[in-house]
Design a protein around this motif. Structure first.
Motif, PDB file in Angstrom:
ATOM      1  N   ASP A 157       4.749   7.801  -0.945  1.00  0.00           N
ATOM      2  CA  ASP A 157       5.604   7.332   0.155  1.00  0.00           C
ATOM      3  C   ASP A 157       4.802   6.890   1.370  1.00  0.00           C
ATOM      4  O   ASP A 157       5.315   6.195   2.236  1.00  0.00           O
ATOM      5  N   ASN A 158       3.539   7.296   1.435  1.00  0.00           N
ATOM      6  CA  ASN A 158       2.713   6.974   2.595  1.00  0.00           C
ATOM      7  C   ASN A 158       1.726   5.845   2.335  1.00  0.00           C
ATOM      8  O   ASN A 158       0.834   5.596   3.145  1.00  0.00           O
ATOM      9  N   ILE A 159       1.871   5.190   1.187  1.00  0.00           N
ATOM     10  CA  ILE A 159       0.983   4.078   0.864  1.00  0.00           C
ATOM     11  C   ILE A 159       1.246   2.902   1.809  1.00  0.00           C
ATOM     12  O   ILE A 159       2.379   2.475   1.977  1.00  0.00           O
ATOM     13  N   SER A 160       0.195   2.425   2.430  1.00  0.00           N
ATOM     14  CA  SER A 160       0.333   1.260   3.304  1.00  0.00           C
ATOM     15  C   SER A 160       0.581   0.016   2.455  1.00  0.00           C
ATOM     16  O   SER A 160       0.026  -0.147   1.377  1.00  0.00           O
ATOM     17  N   LEU A 161       1.437  -0.855   2.945  1.00  0.00           N
ATOM     18  CA  LEU A 161       1.701  -2.101   2.223  1.00  0.00           C
ATOM     19  C   LEU A 161       0.456  -2.986   2.181  1.00  0.00           C
ATOM     20  O   LEU A 161       0.368  -3.915   1.385  1.00  0.00           O
ATOM     21  N   GLN A 162      -0.508  -2.685   3.048  1.00  0.00           N
ATOM     22  CA  GLN A 162      -1.753  -3.450   3.051  1.00  0.00           C
ATOM     23  C   GLN A 162      -2.705  -2.972   1.952  1.00  0.00           C
ATOM     24  O   GLN A 162      -3.674  -3.636   1.624  1.00  0.00           O
ATOM     25  N   ASN A 163      -2.408  -1.775   1.410  1.00  0.00           N
ATOM     26  CA  ASN A 163      -3.267  -1.223   0.360  1.00  0.00           C
ATOM     27  C   ASN A 163      -2.886  -1.849  -0.975  1.00  0.00           C
ATOM     28  O   ASN A 163      -1.884  -1.495  -1.572  1.00  0.00           O
ATOM     29  N   ARG A 164      -3.675  -2.782  -1.433  1.00  0.00           N
ATOM     30  CA  ARG A 164      -3.311  -3.560  -2.611  1.00  0.00           C
ATOM     31  C   ARG A 164      -3.766  -2.920  -3.916  1.00  0.00           C
ATOM     32  O   ARG A 164      -3.307  -3.299  -4.985  1.00  0.00           O
ATOM     33  N   SER A 165      -4.695  -1.971  -3.852  1.00  0.00           N
ATOM     34  CA  SER A 165      -5.320  -1.462  -5.065  1.00  0.00           C
ATOM     35  C   SER A 165      -4.318  -0.806  -6.016  1.00  0.00           C
ATOM     36  O   SER A 165      -4.371  -1.024  -7.229  1.00  0.00           O
ATOM     37  N   ILE A 166      -3.403   0.006  -5.493  1.00  0.00           N
ATOM     38  CA  ILE A 166      -2.438   0.696  -6.353  1.00  0.00           C
ATOM     39  C   ILE A 166      -1.440  -0.297  -6.933  1.00  0.00           C
ATOM     40  O   ILE A 166      -1.046  -0.199  -8.094  1.00  0.00           O
ATOM     41  N   ARG A 167      -1.048  -1.288  -6.136  1.00  0.00           N
ATOM     42  CA  ARG A 167      -0.121  -2.305  -6.659  1.00  0.00           C
ATOM     43  C   ARG A 167      -0.775  -3.077  -7.802  1.00  0.00           C
ATOM     44  O   ARG A 167      -0.151  -3.326  -8.831  1.00  0.00           O
ATOM     45  N   LEU A 168      -2.043  -3.445  -7.624  1.00  0.00           N
ATOM     46  CA  LEU A 168      -2.740  -4.185  -8.670  1.00  0.00           C
ATOM     47  C   LEU A 168      -2.928  -3.334  -9.914  1.00  0.00           C
ATOM     48  O   LEU A 168      -2.866  -3.827 -11.044  1.00  0.00           O
ATOM     49  N   LEU A 169      -3.134  -2.038  -9.699  1.00  0.00           N
ATOM     50  CA  LEU A 169      -3.244  -1.119 -10.824  1.00  0.00           C
ATOM     51  C   LEU A 169      -1.923  -1.068 -11.579  1.00  0.00           C
ATOM     52  O   LEU A 169      -1.876  -1.107 -12.813  1.00  0.00           O
ATOM     53  N   ALA A 170      -0.828  -1.010 -10.817  1.00  0.00           N
ATOM     54  CA  ALA A 170       0.506  -0.965 -11.423  1.00  0.00           C
ATOM     55  C   ALA A 170       0.836  -2.255 -12.165  1.00  0.00           C
ATOM     56  O   ALA A 170       1.604  -2.247 -13.134  1.00  0.00           O
ATOM     57  N   SER A 171       0.243  -3.364 -11.728  1.00  0.00           N
ATOM     58  CA  SER A 171       0.542  -4.652 -12.358  1.00  0.00           C
ATOM     59  C   SER A 171       0.004  -4.743 -13.785  1.00  0.00           C
ATOM     60  O   SER A 171       0.384  -5.630 -14.546  1.00  0.00           O
ATOM     61  N   LYS A 172      -0.868  -3.801 -14.177  1.00  0.00           N
ATOM     62  CA  LYS A 172      -1.371  -3.778 -15.550  1.00  0.00           C
ATOM     63  C   LYS A 172      -0.241  -3.492 -16.528  1.00  0.00           C
ATOM     64  O   LYS A 172      -0.254  -3.959 -17.663  1.00  0.00           O
ATOM     65  N   LYS A 173       0.725  -2.694 -16.060  1.00  0.00           N
ATOM     66  CA  LYS A 173       1.882  -2.378 -16.897  1.00  0.00           C
ATOM     67  C   LYS A 173       3.120  -3.165 -16.475  1.00  0.00           C
ATOM     68  O   LYS A 173       4.056  -3.340 -17.250  1.00  0.00           O
ATOM     69  N   LYS A 185       6.321  -7.434  -2.258  1.00  0.00           N
ATOM     70  CA  LYS A 185       7.679  -7.138  -1.799  1.00  0.00           C
ATOM     71  C   LYS A 185       8.434  -6.296  -2.829  1.00  0.00           C
ATOM     72  O   LYS A 185       9.117  -5.336  -2.487  1.00  0.00           O
ATOM     73  N   ILE A 186       8.302  -6.675  -4.092  1.00  0.00           N
ATOM     74  CA  ILE A 186       8.981  -5.933  -5.160  1.00  0.00           C
ATOM     75  C   ILE A 186       8.432  -4.511  -5.261  1.00  0.00           C
ATOM     76  O   ILE A 186       9.183  -3.544  -5.389  1.00  0.00           O
ATOM     77  N   PHE A 187       7.089  -4.396  -5.176  1.00  0.00           N
ATOM     78  CA  PHE A 187       6.442  -3.087  -5.268  1.00  0.00           C
ATOM     79  C   PHE A 187       6.880  -2.180  -4.119  1.00  0.00           C
ATOM     80  O   PHE A 187       7.192  -1.004  -4.316  1.00  0.00           O
ATOM     81  N   ALA A 188       6.913  -2.739  -2.904  1.00  0.00           N
ATOM     82  CA  ALA A 188       7.325  -1.957  -1.733  1.00  0.00           C
ATOM     83  C   ALA A 188       8.758  -1.438  -1.891  1.00  0.00           C
ATOM     84  O   ALA A 188       9.068  -0.294  -1.543  1.00  0.00           O
ATOM     85  N   LYS A 189       9.632  -2.280  -2.427  1.00  0.00           N
ATOM     86  CA  LYS A 189      11.030  -1.890  -2.617  1.00  0.00           C
ATOM     87  C   LYS A 189      11.138  -0.794  -3.666  1.00  0.00           C
ATOM     88  O   LYS A 189      11.901   0.163  -3.510  1.00  0.00           O
ATOM     89  N   LYS A 190      10.369  -0.947  -4.751  1.00  0.00           N
ATOM     90  CA  LYS A 190      10.387   0.051  -5.826  1.00  0.00           C
ATOM     91  C   LYS A 190       9.903   1.412  -5.304  1.00  0.00           C
ATOM     92  O   LYS A 190      10.476   2.449  -5.605  1.00  0.00           O
ATOM     93  N   ILE A 191       8.826   1.366  -4.522  1.00  0.00           N
ATOM     94  CA  ILE A 191       8.255   2.589  -3.964  1.00  0.00           C
ATOM     95  C   ILE A 191       9.261   3.281  -3.032  1.00  0.00           C
ATOM     96  O   ILE A 191       9.423   4.502  -3.042  1.00  0.00           O
TER      97      ILE A 191
END
Length: 219
Positions: A157-173, A185-191
């Motif tokens: 819940d505290n992940i900054s929207l500027q932190n792209r590493s976790i989103r890119l990791l999630a994009s593998k799946k 935008k989609i990732f932020a909404k899901k989170i």
């Protein structure tokens, strides 16, 4: 240490010595492994001094082994059976995720509300926990639901929207997260609306740990 509350140990060194001594008295422990903090060589000088004092006290004890500070937690989990003692460190979260038995101070970030490890309040209670450990028997099963809730609320819940590493990791799946603008935008909404039992949360945890296991080879 003190930001997690005051207990009957004046510092981490005293807590560590107490833990080692009580483990030595429990014949169910075949081996006692001591792992220094990963930053021991470049963080606080006092940590290095304390570690050297522990080494001088116990290095000749055949039941005790000092591990390299870079040793992966994957090397000290699984079989044979391990019991892990932490005071307040985040490694407790990682070990609980791997299904390990973890014992930690109630004043840690998990407090009494997230039951994914065995906690103690008083020195006497802590001593009893160590004394009663049987090598072939696990402690009370940790709650994966509480673990996921804690990770989500304290970290995800505290992940900054500027932190792209976790989103890119999630994009593998989930390729929908890959696009720099729309994916974010989609990732932020899901989170934002993710619950502790959400499939995405479990995917994220698995992806993070798989990445961790590749980057941190067993030494």
């Amino acid at each position: 240490q003190y930001c997690f509350g005051v207990n009957e140990f004046k510092d981490i060194y005293e807590w560590t010595k107490f833990t080692i001594e009580k483990c030595l008295k429990n014949n169910n422990f075949e081996k006692i492994l001591i792992k220094p903090h990963p930053t021991i060589n470049h963080d606080y000088k006092a940590d290095k001094i304390a570690f050297n004092m522990l080494y001088d006290s116990y290095s000749k004890n055949k039941k005790i082994e000092f591990l390299d500070h870079k040793t992966s937690i994957f090397a000290i989990s699984g079989k044979p059976k391990f019991f892990h003692f932490v005071h307040h460190g985040s490694v407790a979260i990682e070990l609980a995720y791997l299904g390990e038995d973890v014992i930690g101070f109630i004043g840690g970030p998990w407090s009494k509300n997230y039951k994914f490890l065995k906690t103690w309040v008083t020195k006497n209670e802590y001593e009893k926990i160590i004394k009663n450990i049987i090598s072939s028997k696990s402690l009370k099963p940790n709650s994966k639901k509480d673990l996921y809730s804690f990770v989500k609320e304290a970290y995800i819940d505290n992940i900054s929207l500027q932190n792209r590493s976790i989103r890119l990791l999630a994009s593998k799946k989930n390729p929908i997260f890959k696009d720099e603008y729309l994916g974010s935008k989609i990732f932020a909404k899901k989170i934002k609306f993710m619950k502790s039992n959400d499939k995405l949360l479990k995917q994220l945890l698995n992806l993070i740990f798989n990445e961790y296991s590749q980057l941190n080879k067993i030494h």
